[in-house]
Design an enzyme around this catalytic site. Structure first.
Site, mmCIF file in Angstrom:
data_model
loop_
_atom_site.group_PDB
_atom_site.id
_atom_site.type_symbol
_atom_site.label_atom_id
_atom_site.label_comp_id
_atom_site.label_asym_id
_atom_site.label_seq_id
_atom_site.Cartn_x
_atom_site.Cartn_y
_atom_site.Cartn_z
ATOM 1 N N CYS A 56 25.265 53.996 -8.633
ATOM 2 C CA CYS A 56 26.699 53.608 -8.430
ATOM 3 C C CYS A 56 27.383 54.492 -7.147
ATOM 4 O O CYS A 56 28.455 53.910 -7.003
ATOM 5 C CB CYS A 56 27.569 53.726 -9.705
ATOM 6 N N CYS A 161 22.529 53.219 -19.785
ATOM 7 C CA CYS A 161 21.330 52.350 -19.682
ATOM 8 C C CYS A 161 21.566 50.944 -20.195
ATOM 9 O O CYS A 161 22.505 50.826 -21.098
ATOM 10 C CB CYS A 161 20.290 53.016 -20.726
ATOM 11 N N GLN A 763 13.556 38.576 -9.091
ATOM 12 C CA GLN A 763 12.740 37.799 -10.375
ATOM 13 C C GLN A 763 12.155 36.668 -10.003
ATOM 14 O O GLN A 763 11.431 35.985 -10.654
ATOM 15 C CB GLN A 763 13.841 37.453 -11.434
ATOM 16 N N GLU A 798 17.568 36.375 -10.201
ATOM 17 C CA GLU A 798 16.771 35.095 -10.376
ATOM 18 C C GLU A 798 16.991 34.332 -9.066
ATOM 19 O O GLU A 798 15.967 33.907 -8.440
ATOM 20 C CB GLU A 798 17.120 34.211 -11.481
ATOM 21 N N ARG A 875 22.891 24.517 -20.762
ATOM 22 C CA ARG A 875 22.058 25.099 -22.005
ATOM 23 C C ARG A 875 23.059 25.084 -22.786
ATOM 24 O O ARG A 875 22.858 25.045 -24.304
ATOM 25 C CB ARG A 875 21.303 26.363 -21.360
ATOM 26 N N GLU A 1247 16.168 36.536 -24.624
ATOM 27 C CA GLU A 1247 17.374 36.236 -24.489
ATOM 28 C C GLU A 1247 17.998 36.028 -26.096
ATOM 29 O O GLU A 1247 19.058 36.497 -26.228
ATOM 30 C CB GLU A 1247 17.532 34.787 -23.893
#
Length: 1315
Positions: A56, A161, A763, A798, A875, A1247
């Protein structure tokens, strides 16, 4: 006499001193120490020690933690402390010893127990945060070889984390504590290993106890084997001034107070730096520049700690950690009535920043702390005089301004003793308890006339209510000579409501909440003082001290019958040990090429504007700058996008969001590139409208097409047949992926045939390859994209990773040299977007008994300025029913086009938002009927064989079993009785309980992506090289794939290796997303291995007594596809291969006065089929749950009405920390639930668990319902997500909130808007 800028420049030309320090026992003599360089940059770029990570650059995530050791001559001892290397100036380390993660152990030599235990306890997933966590624990153990669990939790307050959910890290490190290790069957409250993982077969015969890891295998900690402190640094050095001259900055370290005062007179505008926790942030993020830095850390007078007649005097260079130690000792030794202020300071210090910051931050005058009004500045010194002043309302004349003269320095502060009859409290309210900036803070001090409850003097001060801390003078005057009773309270509350007013447009927003807090916090003070006065008028006592409960946990899974079968075993993540030693290589860890350049982005500052001109003259004058790259440099096409080409690589003539990439600077170092990028001047012509929010998009009819809908049954008739109809709305905020490793690309032009090699943290290797090839104007076969591993992805890499990869590739092509760019956190958050904010409107028809007959729901998602993958977020429509069978249902989904950076994929991908709105109307129905929510939910649930609104049959429907097991695991009914009893006994804290199911469809909604490829190479020595289309981002995909290949081929995992994912081994791969990667790639590997075995069979038949090595030396590739598809027009097809199911119960406690909440308990039962790896699957369940906890209770992206993102780093954007995990957490994987539709009967797990955190949200809503009942408010109420302290407090309407009504919308311009 003050010095001129020209003279400072001349001084930079003269040579500086040598900087001498040690790193991992090796002496470093740096002859050209650069004051602007941080320790982190030096470790990574100069020494090649890449184990320490950049997360960061503001000291908020702990990924860069290292240990610094130095000899303290005043204490005559060596001190060790953890620091943030991203903030620590290199020049501050003279005569210090630095220990990094590489210095304590390695795979090649020997692991340190701290490294071993986090790995074997499954506490490392993506591994990017692991070295920092390892070093925080290591520093703790160097100071305290047998810490308490409280010490461990405190040590991690500065570490974040994003993957694990924290539980396995704490459990692994519990073994170092005094009360850690095995309880010997005594069943300690922290979750006994003998009850963990306990399973029973149907015949009730108990199987052997099976654990996720064996604690007895851990190496013992031997403190005598640590690296010795360099003896050279213990020799008393002659005191002399040190000077380090850099490119732009002069760093001077004086050795005496006289020298410092002389320098301050010479350089009156010089900044004094000890820990660099403030100046470092200002220079990096606020573009402030200080050409002279004075470093007074070692001056004896500034390190003084002494008792005076009136209190404790503390030197201005004393660190907060040392201050805490001093005050704790004083509290133990002195009478209680003397230490009221000390205890309040200690309580504030516990929640001030993380341990790494407290170790170096000093006792300067902290502007956001209200305790200061009860301190004295016991020394302001200049070269001629010393003065003592009280910190009163005049000390801060303006924001970040004090009454210190330019040539003066702060010598010390005095923290006063309190007297008998004096009571003091300090409060801090922030979004997150640990390591967070306050929303409102206050210090309150009252002194009573002797032996009475009559106020003699009172001071009340607030921070967060103005640019400076303010004293409530008028209120205090009204309370003098009054009895401390209810009348005084009424007077104080009314007066504070008038005096502590705020403009509705005030910076920071949350105006109603902040005003209410001023009264609520005074009420807390009132109750505490009343209790201490022993007036016994009190039903409920507020404990100002917030205790960190030691978390406990249980993990249950079905023990595999055949222990020699590798599938189903809790195997450690294959990279975990490398990650714990810092040896795992991430994209930016690849060594620099000899002629490599660095890139920095130039982005738009306007949300919707035409670009009139770009002036790069100042930028090109910065040393080391090679080129400015823009749209005119693109050899191929500037149009890009993951599905439709509606974006540009570089903005050409128009920008459509703040953060739109306009160009890029390429330079010899990252620092030069970033400095030059900030110097590029762009002039704009602003355009209208600027569409930022969903409501803006609805008003302007700004939607992407098509508008999608799903309908089943006769909705109109369903409403007619219903006893009642209710309407409701809910807004769900967006969420930043906050992968610890930001987006990174290294592009290497190969110099022939237009070839380009890319190392990318993505990804989606194939999509990166395709879009880079398009931008370069070459065919895809000239571009190779390679992915070793990612430091987290969660959907954010992605498609959005390509916006950086294409820019870097174009730059490398233009300058014909390798180009690297790893975004800083603030850049990454600005340009990449995140989870889609959603707004849902619903109309529900239901019967008196709670049965829902009809539902009409309209969903709006904020897509941002391009389509990206937003249609796949349909979705949400597929999950608008969650787990409930609604006979008549209609759902419509709009994708809003706005002037924000394009939002994208994020774990769940619209599913959680659709289900959240479903639970909102379910909650409303239960409240309207006055029925228990769990009964209404259960009554409406699907059953085996039912059909969804999109006509898919529910087979192997296990949610009933999950529900029953979760009720038992959580002891729901007993817990509910206890909650109700608690709420009857407490007015200002309430508890809530909720049980929530989830049904999550598994597959890509873009049908063509439901395929995967694999390549299996078997070498002549019998070793197997496995390559597949999936990427490793911490989820353990490579580990599971090795397990699949091992089982199929019948060979040990040790013979199988995966090096990377690459487009030149497996082409045309799908992104690693949609939770489907294990299913798809696992089947591709299985098919390839089966083909190999068939080809091997003749060799086996010829040599049946031979072994694997005798039969092999072949290769096989395979592609696997799923036959899925859905048609919105006809409402037919099969969109999902199968569904994953789960249920969670959560219990919370809210503070009705501040809106804070504690997560007391969560039980989760998850159907993952027949688990491929229970350790990894439980890790995914817990990690997903904690990410959902952030989404629904904590994480808030805040935008200005002009589309500017305020929350651009961990300072303002708060993800869950160690202290946010439920105090009691139980996770159980459903037994005997094989799934024949996926590899080895397993199920997807990435997910589905995320939505189960909604159980915490609805437990909070349950607690708010109990609070509202105290004010005679019943029935449904709107609670938007996330349930922040602001929303919780405002929903708990009471006599205090009535004193602070909100301003009418439309009468002011808010600081931030709900997008």
């Amino acid at each position: 006499m003050p010095i001129t800028a020209e003279e400072i420049k001349n001084k930079l030309q003269s040579p500086g001193d040598d900087l001498v320090f040690f790193v991992n026992g090796k002496k470093i003599t740096e002859k050209n120490a650069e004051p602007e360089k941080t320790l982190l940059t030096y470790l990574r770029r100069n020494l090649g020690l890449t184990g320490t990570k950049l997360g960061c650059a503001e000291g908020g995530c702990g990924a860069c933690t290292v240990m610094v050791s130095k000899y303290h001559p005043h204490q005559n001892r060596i001190i060790h402390y953890a620091v943030n290397a991203c903030l620590a100036p290199l020049c501050s380390l003279h005569h210090c010893a630095v220990t990094t993660v590489e210095g304590i152990g390695s795979m090649a030599s020997k692991l340190h127990p701290v490294q071993e235990r986090i790995a074997k306890a499954h506490g490392s997933q993506c591994g990017f945060c692991t070295p920092g966590i390892v070093m925080s624990m290591y520093a703790l153990l160097r100071n305290n070889p047998q810490p308490s669990m409280h010490d461990v939790q405190e040590a991690f307050q500065g570490n974040l984390c994003r993957c694990t959910g924290y539980r396995p890290i704490l459990e692994g490190y519990r073994s170092f504590t005094k009360d850690g290790g095995c309880c010997g069957g005594k069943a300690q409250s922290n979750g006994c290993c003998m009850t963990n993982e306990h399973t029973q077969e149907h015949d009730s015969s108990t199987l052997p106890v099976q654990k996720l890891y064996d604690q007895s295998e851990f190496m013992p900690l031997d403190p005598t084997q640590e690296i010795i402190f360099p003896p050279e640094l213990m020799v008393k050095q002659p005191q002399r001034e040190l000077r380090f001259a850099g490119e732009r900055v002069l760093w001077i370290q004086p050795c005496s107070l006289e020298e410092l005062l002389e320098l301050k007179a010479t350089y009156p505008n010089a900044k004094l730096v000890v820990g660099n926790t403030e100046v470092g942030i200002e220079m990096k993020f606020k573009n402030l520049f200080y050409p002279v830095i004075l470093a007074p850390a070692y001056i004896p007078e500034l390190n003084i700690i002494q008792n005076t007649q009136d209190g404790i005097q503390v030197g201005a260079s004393v660190t907060l950690t040392v201050l805490g130690d001093v005050l704790r000792a004083a509290v133990k030794k002195l009478p209680a009535h003397q230490t009221e202020v000390f205890k309040a300071v200690l309580e504030q210090l516990r929640w001030f920043a993380g341990q790494q910051i407290r170790n170096v931050a000093v006792c300067h005058v902290p502007e956001d702390s209200e305790i200061k009004f009860f301190m004295y500045v016991s020394g302001l010194v200049n070269y001629w005089e010393k003065r003592v002043i009280e910190m009163d309302g005049k000390f801060f004349p303006g924001y970040r301004k004090t009454i210190l003269k330019p040539e003066e320095i702060l010598l010390s502060i005095e923290i006063p003793y309190t007297r008998k009859g004096q009571y003091f409290s300090a409060f801090k309210q922030s979004p997150r308890k640990e390591d967070d900036i306050a929303i409102v803070t206050c210090g309150m001090n009252v002194f009573f006339k002797e032996q009475s409850n009559i106020v003699q003097s009172i001071r009340i001060s607030y921070g967060g209510m103005a640019p400076v801390t303010v004293l409530a003078t008028a209120t205090c005057n009204r309370l003098l000579n009054r009895q401390w009773n209810e009348e005084l309270l009424e007077e104080a509350c009314t007066s504070l409501a008038e005096e502590m007013n705020l403009s509705p447009s005030a910076p920071g927003g949350m105006v109603t909440y902040r005003r209410t807090l001023t009264i609520s916090l005074f009420y807390k003070f009132f109750l505490n003082v009343q209790h201490k006065l022993s007036l016994d008028l009190l039903k409920e006592v507020f404990n100002i001290v917030f205790f960190l409960d030691s978390p406990s946990s249980v993990q249950l899974y079905q023990v595999h019958k055949y222990l020699d079968d590798v599938v189903g075993q809790p195997i450690m993540h294959l990279s975990a040990l490398k990650q714990a030693t810092g040896e795992a290589i991430y994209c930016d860890d690849i060594p620099c090429y000899e002629n490599e350049l660095h890139l920095a982005l130039v982005t738009s500052t306007k949300a919707h504007a035409l670009i009139k001109s770009i002036d790069t003259s100042d930028a090109m004058a910065v040393p080391g700058v090679v080129a400015f790259i823009s749209a005119k440099d693109i050899p191929g096409s500037n149009m890009t996008g993951p599905v439709v080409y509606d974006e540009t690589v570089f903005a050409d003539d128009k920008v459509t969001c703040v953060g739109h990439i306009v160009g890029a600077i390429v330079a010899d170092t990252q620092a030069h590139a970033q400095r030059a990028a900030k110097a590029v001047k762009i002039s704009y012509e602003e355009l209208q409208p600027v569409i930022v929010t969903i409501q803006d998009a609805i008003a302007n009819k700004s939607f992407f097409q098509p508008v999608r809908s799903i309908e089943r049954g006769d909705v109109a008739q369903g409403f007619k047949d219903s006893d009642h109809i209710l309407h409701g709305e809910m807004h769900i905020g967006g969420q930043e992926q906050f992968y610890l490793e930001t987006n990174c690309t290294l592009a290497v032009p190969r110099g022939e045939d237009g070839e380009m090699e890319l190392f990318v943290s993505t990804q989606s290797a194939s999509k990166t390859q395709a879009l880079v090839a398009k931008a370069l104007g070459v065919s895809a076969n000239r571009v190779v994209c390679r992915v070793k591993r990612m430091g987290g992805g969660f959907g954010g890499k992605e498609s959005r990773s390509t916006i950086l990869s294409t820019v870097v590739a174009v730059a490398a092509h233009t300058v014909k040299r390798p180009v690297r760019c790893m975004l800083d956190r603030d850049e990454d958050m600005l340009v990449t977007g995140g989870r889609h904010p959603f707004f849902g409107h619903y109309k529900v028809g239901y019967m008196n008994n709670g049965r829902v007959m009809a539902l009409e729901v309209t969903l709006y998602s904020n897509a941002g300025n391009s389509l990206d993958l937003s249609l796949s977020v349909s979705r949400a429509l597929f999950h608008m029913d969650n787990s409930y069978n609604i006979p008549n249902i209609r759902g419509t989904g709009y994708v809003c086009k706005t002037n924000l950076p394009s939002n994208s994929a994020f774990r769940g991908f619209g599913g959680p938002q659709g289900m959240m709105i479903a639970e909102s109307w379910m909650s409303d129905v239960a409240l309207s009927c006055g029925l228990p929510a769990e009964e209404v939910r259960r009554m409406n649930m699907y059953k085996e064989g039912d059909f969804t609104p999109f006509s898919q049959r529910l087979d192997n429907f296990t949610i009933d079993r999950c529900w029953e097991e979760c009720m038992q695991l959580s002891d729901f009914n007993k817990r509910k009785d206890a909650v109700e009893q608690y709420n009857r006994q407490h007015r200002w804290t309430k508890r809530g309980l909720s049980i929530i199911p989830t049904k999550f469809g598994i597959s890509f909604t873009a049908v063509f992506l439901n395929q995967a490829g694999a390549l299996v190479l078997v070498y002549s020595d019998g070793s197997v090289l496995l390559t597949h289309g999936g990427t490793e981002m911490g989820q353990g995909l490579h580990t599971k794939m090795v397990q699949v290949a091992s089982k199929t081929l019948g060979i040990p995992c040790s013979k199988i290796h995966i090096t990377e994912t690459s487009t030149n081994t497996v082409p045309n791969t799908s992104p690693t997303a949609a939770s489907a990667s294990s299913d798809l790639n696992g089947m591709a590997i299985y098919n390839a291995c089966q083909t190999l075995l068939q080809r091997l069979q003749p060799y086996k038949d010829k040599n049946p007594k031979g072994c694997w090595e005798d039969w092999v030396s072949i290769s096989e590739s395979s592609v696997f596809r799923q036959n899925l598809g859905y048609d919105f027009e006809t409402n037919s097809g099969r969109p999902f291969n199968y569904f994953s199911y789960g249920v969670a119960v959560s219990e919370v406690e809210i503070d009705c006065l501040t809106g804070s909440h504690k997560n007391l308990h969560t039980s989760i039962v998850m159907d993952v089929g027949k688990s491929l790896n229970p350790a990894l699957d439980i890790g995914q369940v817990e990690g997903g749950f904690m990410q959902g906890l952030g989404l629904f209770t904590l994480e808030e992206l805040r935008y200005s009405p002009d589309g500017y993102l305020y929350t651009r780093g961990p300072g303002m954007y708060k993800i869950p920390a160690f202290g946010d995990i439920p105090i009691e957490l139980k996770v159980s994987l459903l037994r005997d639930a094989p799934n024949e539709k996926a590899i080895f009967s397993s199920k997807a797990v990435g997910e589905p668990p995320l939505f189960l955190a909604a159980s915490v949200f609805y437990a909070i809503k349950d607690a708010i319902t109990a609070a509202r009942a105290e004010s005679n408010l019943t029935g449904p109420f709107r609670l938007d997500s996330p349930a922040t302290p602001e929303r919780i407090r405002n929903a708990c309407e009471d006599k205090f909130t009535k004193l602070c009504p909100p301003a009418d919308p439309g009468t002011f311009i808010p600081w931030a808007v709900q997008v």
